[in-house]
Scaffold this active site. Sequence first.
Site, PDB file in Angstrom:
ATOM      1  N   GLU A 169      -4.251   2.119  11.974  1.00 28.76           N
ATOM      2  CA  GLU A 169      -3.663   3.202  11.194  1.00 28.76           C
ATOM      3  C   GLU A 169      -3.685   4.515  11.975  1.00 28.76           C
ATOM      4  O   GLU A 169      -4.300   5.506  11.575  1.00 28.76           O
ATOM      5  CB  GLU A 169      -4.384   3.328   9.853  1.00 28.76           C
ATOM      6  CG  GLU A 169      -4.164   2.101   8.973  1.00 28.76           C
ATOM      7  CD  GLU A 169      -4.895   2.167   7.641  1.00 28.76           C
ATOM      8  OE1 GLU A 169      -5.799   3.006   7.492  1.00 28.76           O
ATOM      9  OE2 GLU A 169      -4.556   1.380   6.744  1.00 28.76           O
ATOM     10  N   ASN A 191     -10.692   7.395  10.077  1.00 27.78           N
ATOM     11  CA  ASN A 191     -10.325   6.262   9.239  1.00 27.78           C
ATOM     12  C   ASN A 191     -11.576   5.748   8.549  1.00 27.78           C
ATOM     13  O   ASN A 191     -12.700   6.017   8.997  1.00 27.78           O
ATOM     14  CB  ASN A 191      -9.679   5.157  10.082  1.00 27.78           C
ATOM     15  CG  ASN A 191      -8.986   4.103   9.247  1.00 27.78           C
ATOM     16  OD1 ASN A 191      -9.600   3.142   8.808  1.00 27.78           O
ATOM     17  ND2 ASN A 191      -7.694   4.299   9.017  1.00 27.78           N
ATOM     18  N   HIS A 411      -3.665  -7.089  -7.585  1.00 29.67           N
ATOM     19  CA  HIS A 411      -4.289  -6.327  -6.507  1.00 29.67           C
ATOM     20  C   HIS A 411      -5.746  -6.728  -6.376  1.00 29.67           C
ATOM     21  O   HIS A 411      -6.493  -6.727  -7.357  1.00 29.67           O
ATOM     22  CB  HIS A 411      -4.202  -4.823  -6.769  1.00 29.67           C
ATOM     23  CG  HIS A 411      -4.793  -4.000  -5.661  1.00 29.67           C
ATOM     24  ND1 HIS A 411      -5.874  -3.174  -5.837  1.00 29.67           N
ATOM     25  CD2 HIS A 411      -4.460  -3.900  -4.349  1.00 29.67           C
ATOM     26  CE1 HIS A 411      -6.178  -2.588  -4.690  1.00 29.67           C
ATOM     27  NE2 HIS A 411      -5.340  -3.016  -3.776  1.00 29.67           N
ATOM     28  N   HIS A 412      -6.133  -7.114  -5.151  1.00 31.35           N
ATOM     29  CA  HIS A 412      -7.518  -7.466  -4.838  1.00 31.35           C
ATOM     30  C   HIS A 412      -8.000  -6.589  -3.690  1.00 31.35           C
ATOM     31  O   HIS A 412      -7.652  -6.842  -2.533  1.00 31.35           O
ATOM     32  CB  HIS A 412      -7.630  -8.934  -4.416  1.00 31.35           C
ATOM     33  CG  HIS A 412      -7.392  -9.910  -5.502  1.00 31.35           C
ATOM     34  ND1 HIS A 412      -7.062 -11.237  -5.252  1.00 31.35           N
ATOM     35  CD2 HIS A 412      -7.442  -9.791  -6.846  1.00 31.35           C
ATOM     36  CE1 HIS A 412      -6.912 -11.876  -6.395  1.00 31.35           C
ATOM     37  NE2 HIS A 412      -7.131 -11.022  -7.378  1.00 31.35           N
ATOM     38  N   GLU A 413      -8.765  -5.568  -3.985  1.00 28.28           N
ATOM     39  CA  GLU A 413      -9.415  -4.786  -2.930  1.00 28.28           C
ATOM     40  C   GLU A 413     -10.811  -5.353  -2.711  1.00 28.28           C
ATOM     41  O   GLU A 413     -11.605  -5.444  -3.643  1.00 28.28           O
ATOM     42  CB  GLU A 413      -9.504  -3.306  -3.320  1.00 28.28           C
ATOM     43  CG  GLU A 413     -10.282  -2.451  -2.341  1.00 28.28           C
ATOM     44  CD  GLU A 413      -9.743  -2.559  -0.916  1.00 28.28           C
ATOM     45  OE1 GLU A 413     -10.511  -3.000  -0.031  1.00 28.28           O
ATOM     46  OE2 GLU A 413      -8.567  -2.211  -0.689  1.00 28.28           O
ATOM     47  N   HIS A 481      -3.482  -6.029   3.278  1.00 30.64           N
ATOM     48  CA  HIS A 481      -3.596  -4.705   3.882  1.00 30.64           C
ATOM     49  C   HIS A 481      -4.932  -4.579   4.607  1.00 30.64           C
ATOM     50  O   HIS A 481      -5.930  -5.176   4.202  1.00 30.64           O
ATOM     51  CB  HIS A 481      -3.472  -3.617   2.820  1.00 30.64           C
ATOM     52  CG  HIS A 481      -2.065  -3.372   2.396  1.00 30.64           C
ATOM     53  ND1 HIS A 481      -1.534  -2.107   2.260  1.00 30.64           N
ATOM     54  CD2 HIS A 481      -1.061  -4.232   2.089  1.00 30.64           C
ATOM     55  CE1 HIS A 481      -0.267  -2.202   1.881  1.00 30.64           C
ATOM     56  NE2 HIS A 481       0.044  -3.489   1.755  1.00 30.64           N
ATOM     57  N   GLU A 482      -4.923  -3.791   5.677  1.00 25.10           N
ATOM     58  CA  GLU A 482      -6.093  -3.594   6.560  1.00 25.10           C
ATOM     59  C   GLU A 482      -6.533  -4.875   7.268  1.00 25.10           C
ATOM     60  O   GLU A 482      -7.611  -4.907   7.862  1.00 25.10           O
ATOM     61  CB  GLU A 482      -7.295  -2.985   5.815  1.00 25.10           C
ATOM     62  CG  GLU A 482      -7.094  -1.580   5.307  1.00 25.10           C
ATOM     63  CD  GLU A 482      -6.458  -1.540   3.933  1.00 25.10           C
ATOM     64  OE1 GLU A 482      -5.725  -0.584   3.642  1.00 25.10           O
ATOM     65  OE2 GLU A 482      -6.710  -2.476   3.143  1.00 25.10           O
ATOM     66  N   GLU A 500       0.115  -4.916   5.921  1.00 25.20           N
ATOM     67  CA  GLU A 500       0.172  -3.496   6.257  1.00 25.20           C
ATOM     68  C   GLU A 500      -0.148  -3.377   7.746  1.00 25.20           C
ATOM     69  O   GLU A 500       0.733  -3.387   8.572  1.00 25.20           O
ATOM     70  CB  GLU A 500      -0.819  -2.708   5.419  1.00 25.20           C
ATOM     71  CG  GLU A 500      -0.774  -1.211   5.682  1.00 25.20           C
ATOM     72  CD  GLU A 500      -1.962  -0.500   5.088  1.00 25.20           C
ATOM     73  OE1 GLU A 500      -1.783   0.617   4.599  1.00 25.20           O
ATOM     74  OE2 GLU A 500      -3.079  -1.052   5.132  1.00 25.20           O
ATOM     75  N   GLU A 506       1.440   5.755   2.987  1.00 26.52           N
ATOM     76  CA  GLU A 506       0.330   6.456   2.337  1.00 26.52           C
ATOM     77  C   GLU A 506      -0.135   7.657   3.152  1.00 26.52           C
ATOM     78  O   GLU A 506      -0.585   8.672   2.594  1.00 26.52           O
ATOM     79  CB  GLU A 506      -0.828   5.503   2.089  1.00 26.52           C
ATOM     80  CG  GLU A 506      -1.434   4.902   3.320  1.00 26.52           C
ATOM     81  CD  GLU A 506      -2.439   3.802   3.003  1.00 26.52           C
ATOM     82  OE1 GLU A 506      -3.391   3.644   3.785  1.00 26.52           O
ATOM     83  OE2 GLU A 506      -2.274   3.119   1.982  1.00 26.52           O
TER      84      GLU A 506
END
Length: 712
Positions: A169, A191, A411-413, A481-482, A500, A506
């Site tokens: 990122e 980050n 969504h799963h963070e 993502h990430e 992502e 963002e």
Amino acid sequence: MKIKLTLAVLLLGAITSHAKVIQSPNGQISIDFRLKNGIPTYKVNYKEIPVIKESKLGVELREGNNLMDGFEQVNISTSSFDETWQPVWGEVKEIRNHYNEMVAELKQPATNRYMNIRFRVYDDGVGFRYEFPQQKNLVYFTIKEEHTQFALTGDHTAWWIPGDYDTQEYDYTQSKLSEIRGLLRNAVTSNASQTVFSETGVQTSLQMKTAEGLYINLHEAALTDYSCMHLNLDDKNMIFESWLTPDAEGYKGRLQTPCHSPWRTIIVSDNACDILASHLILNLNEPCKLEDTSWIKPVKYVGVWWEMITGKGTWSYTNALPSVKLENCDYSKLPKNGTHSANNDNVKRYIDFAAEHGFDQVLVEGWNIGWEDWFGNQKNYVFDFVTPYPDFDIKALNEYAHSKGVRLMMHHETSGSSVNYERHLEAAYQLMNKYGYNSVKSGYVGNMLPYGEHHYGQWMNDHYLHCVKEAAKHKIMVNAHEAVRPTGLCRTYPNLIGNESARGTEYQAFGGSKPFHTTILPFTRLQGGPMDYTPGIFEMDIEKINPNNHSHVNATIANQLALYVTMYSPLQMAADIPENYERFMDAFQFIKDVAVDWDDSKYLEAEPGKFITVARKAKDTGNWFVGCVAGDAEHTSKITLDFLDADKKYIATVYADGKDADYKTNPQSYTIKKGIVTNKTKLNLRAVAAGGYAISIIEAKDTSELKGLKKL
């Protein structure tokens, strides 16, 4: 599908038992492999111009007796392969996989160990990998470092981001290779998790341009059960060398024979458009392993996301807790914070908006308990992925969405706790099946658990793929993502519908990205697979959404429309909040119309950092969409629509920057013009800096549709 495999030896060059040359099918690219004093080396030429000078190959082992020198050649064989395959989704309907192959079988007499190096040469580049056959004297082994060299022919211009084990990122920097050392420190921005490893380390995909006008791209393909490769530059000799991501103990890979490395890839051309059009990385991956892919569908979605990214809303439900332990926390007894965005009424508003305007899904983040102290604490048990907050009625909201012809997107963070996610994965996927979810956005913000592991190490790469495979069993599409940047695995597992793994939209709410950012990403990050970039921002002044956020989006509205074409993805979000689209419904029409799956793609013009113009034909239609994005400077396109059918007329709607458009001072200035076009139409269109244009070209089925329209 047509497959042709030539088993006979295809020796396309010469000459001694220790030197072989093999060429691409069109003869323009060649690899020269040879053992030099027992050391494997290779060279790459394009149209007889050196691209990679003599470079060493080899692997350093923890156990000693490195696989780097002391080799003798046991055998060398060559073959040819030609097939045409159809992706489940993609930029084109069919992809040709045509290459010439050479396998060098090597033996290290001192240890009685064997290692093969396999080369594949395509018309657009080369791929090669290390292979370790099953053998008595090499069974389990640990990689200390892989020493793959890319010896360059000069001090090329490069578009790069800092080498980092945990994040991509970053904004891109354009510089000479010799300038990386002096610029890298300032190129490193903060980050949630980052580990920069060298003053001259950069990440792949790396895009370069030589003084002679050659475009060279370095990356890798089919990254499985191995560590992600970065590049470290010897800036005195202009030699890049592979630099793998370490594990918690500092080692770069733990392998068991038989096994192999990922492919190391070099894409080369004298035309920048060829780099963007290349399918080399996809072709180096294995064919689809899923028997049934009928449930995998491209998705256009909206979501309860941008209002939280900008700070207007929050993921958390309450401010009453300094920390959370899920097993003994009763949220029903806690006061609401009044800013929780994933509440029933707000989610219904997004569902209604999606249904009205033809979107497939609504992403809802912050629906599940645990967000109060999720960030930065390296908690093991941070989420359970099944328990909603009291103001999110998961059953009622899904029923409401389905009644409107819309799905919710899960969504799963994980907050970096991959072990916790695997612990809950089956229950989480079963919950999705129960309520009709068919896609999930997963996230890996923060430092990794287990402690000491990195986002791009072998352990985590195995984890990401495990989640994709398990999701396929439940007919679930994954947008990670990430996670590690893609290397074409979406061919093998097409339910990996997006990633992502780069600096996305963002960051426009976190202080902005450089104006030329989206003219570089297709040359770099998108080489390995599509990105969930989340475009479509119409209100550039973030302070109007959240008075406490003074960020500004560095783009015009026309630029944001063009991204739906230039930033290829089968997963496209209209990321702004509904109120901002309602103010510009005429421009929003392009986002509603544009396709997300394609039969054909034509790269009309491109120069990294300056401009990209793409035309794409919507799947199973005669309709085309064109997008152009400009970098730091204004760009004028002169394009011919010769990709259209010769015997047809089309209705084109052009969305372009206004005469007074300026991404800093007047980003919402745009014009819309409609008219008739054919395959002979020529257009001159202007894009301001960080601007662009978008065109919908709809096939006219009847002459009555053309009434009142003039030729453009």
